[in-house]
Design an enzyme around this catalytic site. Sequence first.
Site, PDB file in Angstrom:
ATOM      1  N   TYR A 270      16.268  30.316   6.298  1.00 45.12           N
ATOM      2  CA  TYR A 270      15.151  31.094   6.824  1.00 45.12           C
ATOM      3  C   TYR A 270      15.249  31.283   8.338  1.00 45.12           C
ATOM      4  CZ  TYR A 270      12.466  30.795   2.465  1.00 45.12           C
ATOM      5  OH  TYR A 270      12.033  30.920   1.176  1.00 45.12           O
TER       6      TYR A 270
ATOM      7  N   LYS B 232       0.840  -1.201   0.000  1.00 42.35           N
ATOM      8  CA  LYS B 232       0.000   0.000   0.000  1.00 42.35           C
ATOM      9  C   LYS B 232       0.871   1.247   0.000  1.00 42.35           C
ATOM     10  CE  LYS B 232      -0.448  -0.058   5.040  1.00 42.35           C
ATOM     11  NZ  LYS B 232      -1.365  -0.038   6.191  1.00 42.35           N
TER      12      LYS B 232
END
Length: 346
Positions: A244, A35
């Site tokens: 940042y 999955k």
Amino acid sequence: MGTSVLHIDLNALRDNWRALDALSAPHVETAAVVKANGYGIGSAKAARALQKAGVKTFFVAAVEEGVTLREALGPDPEICIFGGHMAGDTDMIADMHLTPMLNSLEQTTRHFEALAGHPFGIQLDSGMNRLGMEPAEWDAIKEIVIQAGPRLVMSHLACADEPDHPMNAQQLASFRDMTDGLPVRRALSATGGILLGADYHFDLVRPGIGLYGGLPFEDAKPVVRVECPVIQIRDVATGETAGYGNAWTAERPSRIATIAAGYADGILRAISNNAVLFEGDTPCPLVGRVSMDLITVDVTHLPHAPRSLDLICAHQTVDELALNADTIGYEILTSLGGRYARRYIG
């Protein structure tokens, strides 16, 4: 190399399946869970590699994943759907010959009315309170369901990665109470359950994370390597910052490599200032914040300018990286984004 590369070792994937298969008795079938796009490595290629190793039964979460798998594998393997038979799934289940694991009276009614005679399985809730029929609901329809001949009756363990957790024995007892004596194949265990021993194996086991190199299967071979290209290297003076928010400040004259990877590639922002990458055997600290497309790394101690750095590799597994992000290896793997160039070995 302009984008990061996800190196995927299909030989290791097959070896991990064989190793898990060897832990159970010969009569126990070892399936495979593919999955979430094969836990991020590509469900079609993963499943084809596992099919060559001997896997005959595959599990996915939703019908749409089952359709992709059927197109990749052809008509022979059984493809089971954990999510069961949802409204709108009927045509795909029929056309692609998928086997839904029915989770409720509602799903069972839908399946029996729309696809009478079509293969199905049953999922029981043995205590996890997530998917499956609870004991009272199961008792009410058990005889009718068994007469229809389910392919499998299964449940799922909540705490299998903690071998000493009392929930394991509690769920085992509950599953036995609901299924002992029934003429049907049974399944309880994923990777963690396999490692709990033969009492948990029943007729089929369905490893997932252990196939892909993750815990709790400590003997797993690494399947993925994430290689990130260096775009630029700059000199940063003492007191200057990188990235940042000025989240990192150089405490010495430093050489900072900017690499092409970020949270858009599934590299969690939580590892900012708190992880390492590797140049060969040498760790290089991640400095500053992980941004959308870029990461800055301190390479001051390297004797040369690296062309690339590895984030996941033999020196740093998915689970070790996950610790830095206060998460689990599952999330690291399944978060790997679509921008990677995927290179398959084997």
